[in-house]
Write an enzyme that holds these catalytic residues in place. Structure first.
Site, PDB file in Angstrom:
ATOM      1  N   ASP A   1     -14.283   1.503  -5.566  1.00 28.63           N
ATOM      2  CA  ASP A   1     -13.173   1.122  -4.691  1.00 28.63           C
ATOM      3  C   ASP A   1     -13.300  -0.328  -4.237  1.00 28.63           C
ATOM      4  O   ASP A   1     -14.383  -0.925  -4.301  1.00 28.63           O
ATOM      5  CB  ASP A   1     -13.181   2.055  -3.472  1.00 28.63           C
ATOM      6  CG  ASP A   1     -11.790   2.312  -2.922  1.00 28.63           C
ATOM      7  OD1 ASP A   1     -10.884   1.507  -3.191  1.00 28.63           O
ATOM      8  OD2 ASP A   1     -11.626   3.314  -2.202  1.00 28.63           O
TER       9      ASP A   1
ATOM     10  N   ASN B   1     -11.410  -2.383  -0.944  1.00 29.81           N
ATOM     11  CA  ASN B   1     -10.383  -2.110   0.062  1.00 29.81           C
ATOM     12  C   ASN B   1     -10.001  -3.251   0.983  1.00 29.81           C
ATOM     13  O   ASN B   1      -9.519  -3.004   2.091  1.00 29.81           O
ATOM     14  CB  ASN B   1     -10.821  -0.916   0.923  1.00 29.81           C
ATOM     15  CG  ASN B   1     -10.591   0.399   0.205  1.00 29.81           C
ATOM     16  OD1 ASN B   1      -9.567   0.597  -0.413  1.00 29.81           O
ATOM     17  ND2 ASN B   1     -11.569   1.288   0.274  1.00 29.81           N
TER      18      ASN B   1
ATOM     19  N   ASP C   1      -2.752   5.606  -3.230  1.00 28.20           N
ATOM     20  CA  ASP C   1      -3.168   6.584  -2.224  1.00 28.20           C
ATOM     21  C   ASP C   1      -2.019   7.519  -1.880  1.00 28.20           C
ATOM     22  O   ASP C   1      -2.212   8.520  -1.199  1.00 28.20           O
ATOM     23  CB  ASP C   1      -3.643   5.875  -0.946  1.00 28.20           C
ATOM     24  CG  ASP C   1      -5.065   5.365  -1.090  1.00 28.20           C
ATOM     25  OD1 ASP C   1      -5.717   5.697  -2.099  1.00 28.20           O
ATOM     26  OD2 ASP C   1      -5.523   4.616  -0.200  1.00 28.20           O
TER      27      ASP C   1
ATOM     28  N   TRP D   1       0.843  -1.196   0.000  1.00 31.18           N
ATOM     29  CA  TRP D   1       0.000   0.000   0.000  1.00 31.18           C
ATOM     30  C   TRP D   1       0.879   1.247   0.000  1.00 31.18           C
ATOM     31  O   TRP D   1       1.862   1.311   0.750  1.00 31.18           O
ATOM     32  CB  TRP D   1      -0.915   0.010   1.247  1.00 31.18           C
ATOM     33  CG  TRP D   1      -1.726   1.261   1.328  1.00 31.18           C
ATOM     34  CD1 TRP D   1      -2.834   1.569   0.613  1.00 31.18           C
ATOM     35  CD2 TRP D   1      -1.445   2.397   2.153  1.00 31.18           C
ATOM     36  NE1 TRP D   1      -3.270   2.836   0.919  1.00 31.18           N
ATOM     37  CE2 TRP D   1      -2.436   3.372   1.863  1.00 31.18           C
ATOM     38  CE3 TRP D   1      -0.447   2.699   3.082  1.00 31.18           C
ATOM     39  CZ2 TRP D   1      -2.468   4.614   2.495  1.00 31.18           C
ATOM     40  CZ3 TRP D   1      -0.474   3.944   3.706  1.00 31.18           C
ATOM     41  CH2 TRP D   1      -1.489   4.881   3.415  1.00 31.18           C
TER      42      TRP D   1
ATOM     43  N   ASP E   1     -16.140  11.570  -2.104  1.00 25.57           N
ATOM     44  CA  ASP E   1     -15.541  10.276  -1.775  1.00 25.57           C
ATOM     45  C   ASP E   1     -16.333   9.602  -0.660  1.00 25.57           C
ATOM     46  O   ASP E   1     -17.518   9.876  -0.431  1.00 25.57           O
ATOM     47  CB  ASP E   1     -14.055  10.494  -1.415  1.00 25.57           C
ATOM     48  CG  ASP E   1     -13.183   9.296  -1.732  1.00 25.57           C
ATOM     49  OD1 ASP E   1     -13.160   8.353  -0.915  1.00 25.57           O
ATOM     50  OD2 ASP E   1     -12.541   9.280  -2.803  1.00 25.57           O
ATOM     51  N   ASP E   2     -15.692   8.740   0.075  1.00 26.89           N
ATOM     52  CA  ASP E   2     -16.285   7.916   1.128  1.00 26.89           C
ATOM     53  C   ASP E   2     -17.021   8.770   2.174  1.00 26.89           C
ATOM     54  O   ASP E   2     -16.621   9.887   2.472  1.00 26.89           O
ATOM     55  CB  ASP E   2     -15.117   7.166   1.801  1.00 26.89           C
ATOM     56  CG  ASP E   2     -15.587   6.006   2.630  1.00 26.89           C
ATOM     57  OD1 ASP E   2     -16.796   5.828   2.787  1.00 26.89           O
ATOM     58  OD2 ASP E   2     -14.710   5.263   3.118  1.00 26.89           O
TER      59      ASP E   2
ATOM     60  N   ARG F   1      -9.891  -3.792   7.337  1.00 29.51           N
ATOM     61  CA  ARG F   1     -10.469  -2.437   7.386  1.00 29.51           C
ATOM     62  C   ARG F   1     -11.908  -2.501   7.919  1.00 29.51           C
ATOM     63  O   ARG F   1     -12.811  -1.862   7.389  1.00 29.51           O
ATOM     64  CB  ARG F   1     -10.447  -1.765   6.014  1.00 29.51           C
ATOM     65  CG  ARG F   1     -10.376  -0.251   6.117  1.00 29.51           C
ATOM     66  CD  ARG F   1     -10.637   0.459   4.808  1.00 29.51           C
ATOM     67  NE  ARG F   1     -10.402   1.884   4.969  1.00 29.51           N
ATOM     68  CZ  ARG F   1     -10.944   2.829   4.214  1.00 29.51           C
ATOM     69  NH1 ARG F   1     -11.732   2.522   3.223  1.00 29.51           N
ATOM     70  NH2 ARG F   1     -10.670   4.087   4.435  1.00 29.51           N
TER      71      ARG F   1
END
Ligand code: GLA
Length: 723
Positions: A472, A474, A542, A193, A360-361, A437
């Protein structure tokens, strides 16, 4: 022109750039003869003599030992003692396969690959080798497609069970390519990542080298591609071969060097958690693999991959169109926003020329952090009391397009969806549901779950004016089990997941042709040719630190052209590294991709905001060249302190050059960059200096320029051809 020339037992497929040749051994075993620069004719004797060892009686078939024979699609269990490309188990539990060519067919164009992403194009011809194992009742077709404009071959395999008993595929790779020597360096892209796709180069040695993924996605850690370069090969010259899988799930990419120092390159679905039961009459298609060849270094190899991406893989209205300059609110607000705050950011964005605002989120369920709500795709009225349409209308009234983040493949244990459907996630009964996550993965092998996911996204896109989706993903697979699959089919889950995902994506892109989709997976965890078929751009990483991005974008460009790479300017100190880099450097690096911002422009100084305005004006003027021009890597951040690359418009009349120095050094000469890809007979005016040089001068003597002071200093030049 693409030709298949059949002379005796030699099948020679070629276009203007490459030749691919197969020799049909007596009995119909297809031996690999050659893949490389185009040749006029192929006499198989040289290659046959090269492999001509005294045969060991035990492993002799039709007078040759398979263990010493390069084969197109080697099997397990028939005397080749190396690892094979496929394994089949029959009803009695035994595993050996003996496929023989029974028919050679040539078709115009390229047959479709059901349910899978695949290259396409009219300027193609496909060689199909039909093979049969009479004992198993197995029919297989090896497919080889050449496009006129690519120095390469697209390979895939399909299997059909023609017996009256089930057959189980325990391995079914897409590609096996044998080379007569091992004097190659192997290059792979591996990382983690925020430091995806580090370029790693090492010599091939005896034994096996492998990169793989069992993560359910291509992964942040390894890419599903392999590159072989002669030890002397550089960016600009020398032989190179590249192979990349058009797939986004578990994979294996390996090179085996045997005791005679020949090399076998293999690429396909990882078989650690794979098997596929073929009931009588059923078929299985492997994903396809792209193989390309270059005599002009890694740069030439990348040019082939870029042509594949641009002409034969990316689809939809954005395939060849300017991509909107976007601003994404993630690093500006994280989960902490409301409509007013978003509109404030968007207002400034509109003023400086941004074209698309992406939320976004955090807009759905009750998602104030990453512990909840994935699966609850209804708007959070605490943050957006008037709903999504109201916000989208507000954004549109500023003259901006509106984009939205989804992570549709996931489910939070803290969600209404999970309370209603606890068995919809990938899990194993009796085992702790390991969270990544704080979330689990929906079981997309199930049709009811596919339907849910399709509607979760489609209903929102249908009822709100949304122009862009960031898709996305994740977390990685664990406890791989499905509530619906029978025990003997559990190992089908990872591939069934991919087929389910691809089916939903296909439905979505067909129904919403005007929506621009960007793929993301914790950054660049699913940067592969498979996703590119559905989504024309992918978020690179990211990590938006300009120096880290030099490394990431440099290596990503081995296969992917700039139009595939989402690359944004973010705030300093950088949120991933803490480094402070000049706004000019951040802009120059991000410009070589789908450009955008990942920050609150209201927090910038007046000077930086002016710089942003200028960057946007420049990108708008140069966008076609930057996204769709021919990309050349000039200086590698993996080899030193400097990174440089350039894009040249297809007509060679415009070029943009980017140079960044990581660390400031005192008392050094000014950089002198030898450019590539220009027309040597044209003269070019450099916009920033006003100087004019010929293309030949710029490519032979080089482009000289003084570098600004300080760490992370960067310059960028625009070249225009003058009459
Ligand atoms: C991932 C993505 C980021 C951002 C966050 C939101 O990490 O890579 O760009 O969208 O999710 O949670």
């Amino acid at each position: 022109m693409i030709e298949l020339i059949q002379t005796g037992d030699v099948l020679h497929l070629r276009n203007a750039h490459v030749s691919y040749a197969i020799y049909l051994l007596e009995g119909g075993i297809p031996m690999h003869l050659y893949f490389g620069a185009r040749v006029d004719s192929i006499n198989p004797n040289a290659v046959l003599r090269h492999y001509d060892l005294p045969t060991d009686g035990h492993f002799s078939m039709q007078g040759c030992s398979l263990d010493h024979t390069p084969q197109e699609y080697p099997s397990y269990g028939m005397g080749d003692l190396r690892e094979g490309a496929f394994t089949v188990r029959r009803f009695d539990g035994t595993r050996s396969a003996d496929l023989r060519v029974v028919k050679v067919e040539v078709v115009e164009g390229k047959p479709a690959l059901p349910g899978l992403p695949a290259t396409f194009g009219d300027n193609a011809r496909t060689l199909l080798l039909h093979m049969q194992d009479a004992l198993l009742g197995l029919h297989a077709v090896l497919s080889y497609t050449m496009f006129e404009d690519v120095a390469g071959v697209i390979r895939s395999v399909s299997f059909q069970n023609e017996s009256d008993q089930p057959l189980v595929l325990e391995r079914a790779y897409s590609l096996s390519l044998e080379l007569p020597d091992s004097r190659w360096d192997l290059i792979t892209l591996s990382g983690a990542w925020s430091r995806e796709r580090e370029m790693i180069r090492r010599p091939l040695t005896m034994g096996e080298m492998r990169v793989s993924s069992l993560k359910g996605a291509t992964s942040l850690h390894n890419s599903n591609m392999l590159f072989l370069a002669r030890p002397e090969t550089t960016e600009a010259q020398g032989e190179a071969i590249g192979a990349a899988l058009v797939y986004s799930g578990n994979f294996t990419a390996a090179v085996h060097v045997d005791s005679h120092r020949t090399s076998r390159m293999m690429l396909g679905i990882n078989d650690v958690d794979f098997s596929w039961t073929l009931a009588p009459g059923e078929a299985f298609h492997t994903p396809e693999a792209v193989t390309v060849y270059s005599r002009t270094g890694l740069d030439g190899m990348s040019a082939q991959f870029h042509t594949i991406c641009r002409e034969h893989l990316v689809r939809g209205q954005y395939a060849h169109a300017p991509r909107p300059i976007l601003l994404n609110n993630w690093e500006a607000t994280y989960f902490n926003f409301n409509e007013e705050k978003l509109l404030k950011i968007a207002e400034t964005a509109a003023k400086v020329g941004v074209e698309l605002f992406v939320l976004d989120d955090g807009w759905f369920g009750h998602r104030d952090d990453d512990h909840t709500s994935l699966g609850d795709w209804f708007v959070d009225k605490r943050k957006l009391p008037d709903g999504l349409t109201h916000l989208a209308d507000g954004i549109h009234s500023l003259g901006l397009k509106f984009g939205l983040w989804f992570e549709p493949e996931m489910i939070s244990p803290k969600s209404e969806l999970y309370a209603a459907h606890p068995d919809w996630c990938i899990h194993i009964d009796g085992r702790e549901r390991i969270e990544g996550r704080n979330q689990l993965i929906l079981d997309l092998s199930r049709e009811d779950v596919q339907d849910f996911m399709y509607h979760a996204v489609a209903d929102i896109l249908a009822s709100n004016p949304i122009d862009y989706v960031k898709w996305d993903m994740n977390r990685n697979f664990s406890n791989v089990g499905s509530a619906l699959l029978p025990p003997e089919r559990q190992k089908e889950l990872p591939h069934r997941y991919m087929l389910g995902l691809y089916a939903v994506l296909e439905k979505l892109v067909q129904r919403f042709p005007n929506v621009l989709f960007e793929s993301c997976s914790s950054g660049g965890g699913r940067f592969d040719l498979g996703m590119l078929y559905y989504m024309p751009q992918t978020w690179c990483s990211d990590n938006t630190d300009a120096l880290c991005r030099c490394r990431i974008q440099y290596s990503t460009s081995l296969v992917f052209p700039p139009f595939a790479m989402g690359s944004h300017v973010s705030a300093v100190p950088n949120h991933q590294t803490g480094r402070i880099t000049p706004i000019s450097t951040r802009g120059n690096v991000a410009m070589s991709g789908c450009f955008g911002y990942e920050l609150d422009l209201n927090s910038l100084s007046e000077d930086d905001l002016n710089a942003v305005r200028e960057q946007i004006t420049r990108v708008k003027a140069l966008r076609t060249t930057l996204l769709y021009g021919d990309f050349h890597r000039l200086l590698s951040p993996y080899e030193g302190n400097d990174t440089a690359w350039m894009t040249v418009s297809r007509d060679k009349r415009e070029a943009v050059v980017m140079y960044t120095r990581a660390q400031a050094l005192s008392f050094t000469y000014a950089p002198l960059l030898t450019l590539r890809g220009l027309d040597e007979t044209l003269s070019y005016r450099i916009e920033e200096t006003g100087e004019t040089y010929s293309g030949a001068e710029l490519m032979q003597l080089g482009l000289a320029f003084p570098l600004p002071w300080g760490d992370a200093a960067s310059v960028s030049f625009t070249l225009h051809a003058v009459e």
